[in-house]
Scaffold this motif. Structure first.
Motif, PDB file in Angstrom:
ATOM      1  N   PHE A  95       0.836  -1.198   0.000  1.00 29.33           N
ATOM      2  CA  PHE A  95       0.000   0.000   0.000  1.00 29.33           C
ATOM      3  C   PHE A  95       0.873   1.251   0.000  1.00 29.33           C
ATOM      4  N   SER A  98       2.488   1.592  -3.390  1.00 30.11           N
ATOM      5  CA  SER A  98       1.564   2.096  -4.402  1.00 30.11           C
ATOM      6  C   SER A  98       1.345   3.597  -4.264  1.00 30.11           C
ATOM      7  N   LEU A  99       1.355   4.096  -3.040  1.00 26.96           N
ATOM      8  CA  LEU A  99       1.234   5.540  -2.829  1.00 26.96           C
ATOM      9  C   LEU A  99       2.448   6.269  -3.391  1.00 26.96           C
ATOM     10  N   THR A 102       2.341   6.211  -7.206  1.00 28.06           N
ATOM     11  CA  THR A 102       1.291   7.098  -7.726  1.00 28.06           C
ATOM     12  C   THR A 102       1.666   8.560  -7.544  1.00 28.06           C
ATOM     13  N   TYR A 277      -1.829   3.033  -7.447  1.00 30.43           N
ATOM     14  CA  TYR A 277      -2.789   2.884  -6.355  1.00 30.43           C
ATOM     15  C   TYR A 277      -4.075   2.227  -6.844  1.00 30.43           C
ATOM     16  N   MET A 297      -9.438   1.590   0.875  1.00 31.04           N
ATOM     17  CA  MET A 297      -8.457   2.198  -0.021  1.00 31.04           C
ATOM     18  C   MET A 297      -9.098   3.272  -0.898  1.00 31.04           C
ATOM     19  N   LEU A 301      -8.146   7.256  -1.142  1.00 28.45           N
ATOM     20  CA  LEU A 301      -7.869   7.950  -2.402  1.00 28.45           C
ATOM     21  C   LEU A 301      -8.710   9.211  -2.527  1.00 28.45           C
TER      22      LEU A 301
END
Length: 325
Positions: A95, A98-99, A102, A277, A297, A301
């Motif tokens: 997680f 992915s942040l 992104t 993300y 999630m 976002l």
């Protein structure tokens, strides 16, 4: 003469007093027409209201509820409170990855896309032959860039034996496998995002056409060259459009999914270097069926996009200039 006698001798006046006046009747008639018009308007809005409730508000509220549960599509959901959110930030390293991916994608691709779009809009704002044709050609990538077919083509172009490496080999350079190398995998997707400059370019072009010519002429009379005129006159005039494009492109970039999914084969690339993300959210929801986790999630976002949008709006007071300022 008594009051009874007066009323008896004036029946017409009494009838006139008891009946509504003409202005009153007109007011009631107008009110009736307004009510009828409003009813007709509401009737035509019913399909939209149903769609809004069923397709937007319903899923909106449902996902918020599911984000506090361990729902997995197959068993009954249990309320677990903030556990999904806690696990995301304390136990899920993918997680966080992915942040980071992104954020990198957004902070690099959005400014570069806007710069390219503005530069080409300035170029196309001049009088030249075949201008309509060039505008159409430059806008074409935005129409095709978000498609699956272009993402597949992009994967082939930057593959180990792709066109890019063939050109480099012709020049005597041994190019890497851009898609499989963690150093370059994200860069290829950023390049695809920059290539999709058509939509902001068209908006910039419309803004440039509305810049008052007398301001540019006044700058030229004062001795300013074209570069100085652009940065001192033209650019401040179109800052509201820059602001609009920045917000819209930022929101779109945070939701990017197709390029990462297709180019990385749905895995997030080597060492999760292209794990966007939205792709990780998709994996949690439809690969692992952790709908509650994915809903949490999704709401994170929403919060991230809201924070970035708020920052842009607050900062716009210092660099966005409107016509009345």
């Amino acid at each position: 003469m008594s009051a009874v006698t007066q009323m008896a001798t004036r029946p017409g006046e009494a009838a006139a007093a008891s009946s509504p006046s003409a202005p009153s009747r007109r007011r009631k008639l107008n009110l009736t027409r307004k009510v009828a018009d409003n009813i007709a308007g509401f009737v035509f809005l019913i399909p939209w209201i149903i769609g809004m409730v069923v397709l937007v508000l319903g899923p909106f509220v449902t996902s918020l509820y599911l984000s506090f549960t361990n729902y997995d599509l197959f068993t009954k959901s249990d309320w677990i409170g903030l556990q999904n959110y806690i696990d995301l930030f304390t136990k899920d390293s993918k997680f966080i990855k992915s942040l980071i991916v992104t954020f990198t994608y957004v902070l690099v691709s959005v400014p570069l896309r806007l710069i390219v779009a503005l530069a080409l809009a300035v170029l196309l704002n001049r009088k030249m032959r075949g201008l309509t044709f060039y505008r159409s050609v430059f806008y074409l990538p935005s129409m095709l860039g978000g498609s699956v077919g272009i993402a597949v083509l992009w994967r082939q172009v930057f593959g180990g034996d792709g066109i890019i490496n063939q050109i480099l080999a012709f020049l005597g350079i041994d190019g890497p496998n851009w898609i499989a190398d963690p150093k370059y995998a994200l860069m290829t997707i950023i390049a695809l995002a920059i290539w999709q400059f058509g939509s902001p370019m068209v908006i910039f072009l419309a803004a440039l056409r509305n810049v008052p010519k007398e301001l540019e002429e006044a700058a030229a009379i004062d001795g300013a060259d074209k570069t100085r005129t652009f940065f001192s006159v033209v650019l401040p005039c179109i800052t509201p459009i820059v602001f609009f494009n920045l917000v819209m492109q930022m929101i779109t970039a945070f939701q990017a999914f197709t390029p990462s999914y297709i180019i990385s084969g749905g895995t997030g690339g080597p060492v999760n270097s292209t794990l966007f993300y939205s792709l990780y959210l998709y994996q949690q929801a439809f690969s692992y069926f952790k709908m509650g986790y994915a809903s949490a999630m999704a709401w994170i976002l929403v919060g991230v996009i809201g924070v970035f949008t708020a920052i842009i709006f607050v900062s716009s007071k210092k660099w966005v200039f409107y016509g009345d300022e």
